[in-house]
Design an enzyme around this catalytic site. Structure first.
Site, mmCIF file in Angstrom:
data_model
loop_
_atom_site.group_PDB
_atom_site.id
_atom_site.type_symbol
_atom_site.label_atom_id
_atom_site.label_comp_id
_atom_site.label_asym_id
_atom_site.label_seq_id
_atom_site.Cartn_x
_atom_site.Cartn_y
_atom_site.Cartn_z
ATOM 1 C CD1 TRP A 102 -0.171 -0.189 -3.971
ATOM 2 C CD2 TRP A 102 0.204 0.153 -6.154
ATOM 3 N NE1 TRP A 102 0.838 -1.037 -4.379
ATOM 4 C CE2 TRP A 102 1.081 -0.844 -5.698
ATOM 5 C CE3 TRP A 102 0.258 0.539 -7.484
ATOM 6 C CZ2 TRP A 102 2.020 -1.465 -6.549
ATOM 7 C CZ3 TRP A 102 1.179 -0.072 -8.329
ATOM 8 C CH2 TRP A 102 2.050 -1.063 -7.858
ATOM 9 C CG ASP A 172 -6.219 -1.054 -6.772
ATOM 10 O OD1 ASP A 172 -6.270 -2.292 -6.853
ATOM 11 O OD2 ASP A 172 -5.160 -0.394 -6.912
ATOM 12 C CE LYS A 196 0.247 -6.893 -5.674
ATOM 13 N NZ LYS A 196 -0.081 -5.633 -6.300
#
Ligand SMILES: *Cc1c(COP(=O)(O)O)cnc(C)c1O
Length: 361
Positions: A102, A172, A196
């Site tokens: 990511w 993030d 999530k």
């Protein structure tokens, strides 16, 4: 009704109570004779939900008054680009802590916009650990420094965050937002897709300090400027109203559970069951992440062979487990144990792991 033991990485489990509440309210919301999805986003009923979600987020996460809470679209992936578009200034590189797939994606997008530097990297350890804070080197003139608080794919997580002085710290937090208390004042920007830990996909939460959401470059199209959304309470255009409504229900659920500190304890109790099953297996299961970097949200582990891993997945599916296959980039197995995954699912998985070992060890 049977509910799966849902260990999906995202979209992921949502609390059953929340789903049932949404079901009850689905056709006729607050006596309006229509669902929340069918209403104007400028009406009092929707605005009530929108503002409640914002204030719950503030309350639960301890967000100071000098921060905006924005509800945007486009997922965390859009933030990979929007962040440098707004905050990466020429002659001032953006620093990135490179801890996995990511972070790599975030870096790739920032490079399209301007200069980047790597503040720390664990690529040479296959991303199986996060760096010590002392390894992170941020140039004094950096526009910002970006971290991925929890690496969803590798299964690593930062347990603390650096003090970065005048350089805004950006995180993030897509896969661990609201899973533990955080000192928000350390950060300039925090962003997370909702799917999530916060509810369904479709909304991206951006927590941004006031000074970073103003005077963004005028050359950026309106929808991509933080300032646009900060000034309009995230109602510049039509927001993802149903996703925000669902997130609001999830936030109320967290509050009813006792808040984020309590949720953190639940999460640690849940995860311990599975890490104990790995560590107590005498090497039958091996954890991927280095122990001090292990994530409380995504548990990555392997078996002795890919054959055995395939068999594990096949047999687990028969027993009602979902989502245990590792990410295609790293293979192996992964159990995502986000806030909404019940303790019972983790107990069942730990038991299944012991039983599977007995049959195949
Ligand atoms: C899932 C995830 C993303 C991507 O989120 P989208 O909302 O699909 O764009 C980014 N970062 C992390 C850490 C993630 O877990």
């Amino acid at each position: 009704m049977t509910r799966a033991y849902n260990f999906n990485a995202g979209p992921a489990a949502i609390p059953l109570e929340v789903l049932q509440q949404a079901q009850e309210q689905f056709v006729d919301f607050q006596g309006a004779g229509m669902s929340i999805m069918e209403m104007s986003h400028r009406g009092a009923i929707y605005e009530g939900v929108h503002n409640e979600a914002q204030s719950l987020m503030r309350e639960l996460f301890g967000i100071p008054d000098n921060y905006h809470v924005l509800f945007l679209q486009g997922g965390a992936s859009t933030q990979f680009a929007m962040l440098p578009m707004n905050l990466l200034q020429s002659g001032k590189p953006a620093a990135y802590v490179q801890t996995g797939a990511w972070a790599d994606k975030a870096i790739k997008e920032a490079k399209l916009i301007g200069e980047t530097v790597i503040a720390a990297s664990t690529a040479s350890d296959n991303y199986m650990r996060v760096p010590e804070l002392s390894e992170i080197q941020v140039p004094a003139n950096a526009s910002y420094v970006h971290m991925t608080s929890n690496e969803t794919i590798g299964g690593t997580q930062f347990q603390s965050f650096p003090a970065t002085g005048d350089v805004p710290l950006v995180a993030d937090m897509s896969s661990d937002i609201l899973s533990r208390p955080i000192d928000i004042s350390k950060f300039g920007v925090i962003y997370a897709g909702a799917q999530k830990n916060l509810g369904p996909s479709g909304v991206t939460v951006v927590i941004i300090r006031d000074d970073l959401a103003k005077d963004n470059p005028k050359t950026i199209p309106a929808m991509f400027r933080y300032e646009t959304h900060a000034k309009s309470n995230s109602l510049y255009n039509t927001p993802p109203s149903f996703s925000i409504y669902m997130m609001n229900l999830v936030l109320k659920w967290i509050k009813a559970k006792g808040g984020v500190a309590q949720i953190e304890q639940f999460n640690r109790d849940k995860t311990k069951l599975i890490y104990d099953a790995i560590d107590g297996s005498g090497g039958f299961y091996t954890g991927c992440a280095q122990p001090q970097s292990r994530s409380v949200m995504n548990i990555t582990f392997r078996l002795g062979s890919e054959e055995l891993e395939k068999q594990f997945i096949k047999e687990s599916e028969k027993e009602g487990f979902v989502g245990l296959k590792g990410h295609r980039d790293v293979g192996g197995l992964r159990a995502s144990t986000y806030n909404a995954v019940p303790l019972e699912s983790c107990q069942a998985l730990a038991q299944f792991m012991v039983d599977f070992q007995k049959r195949n060890g």
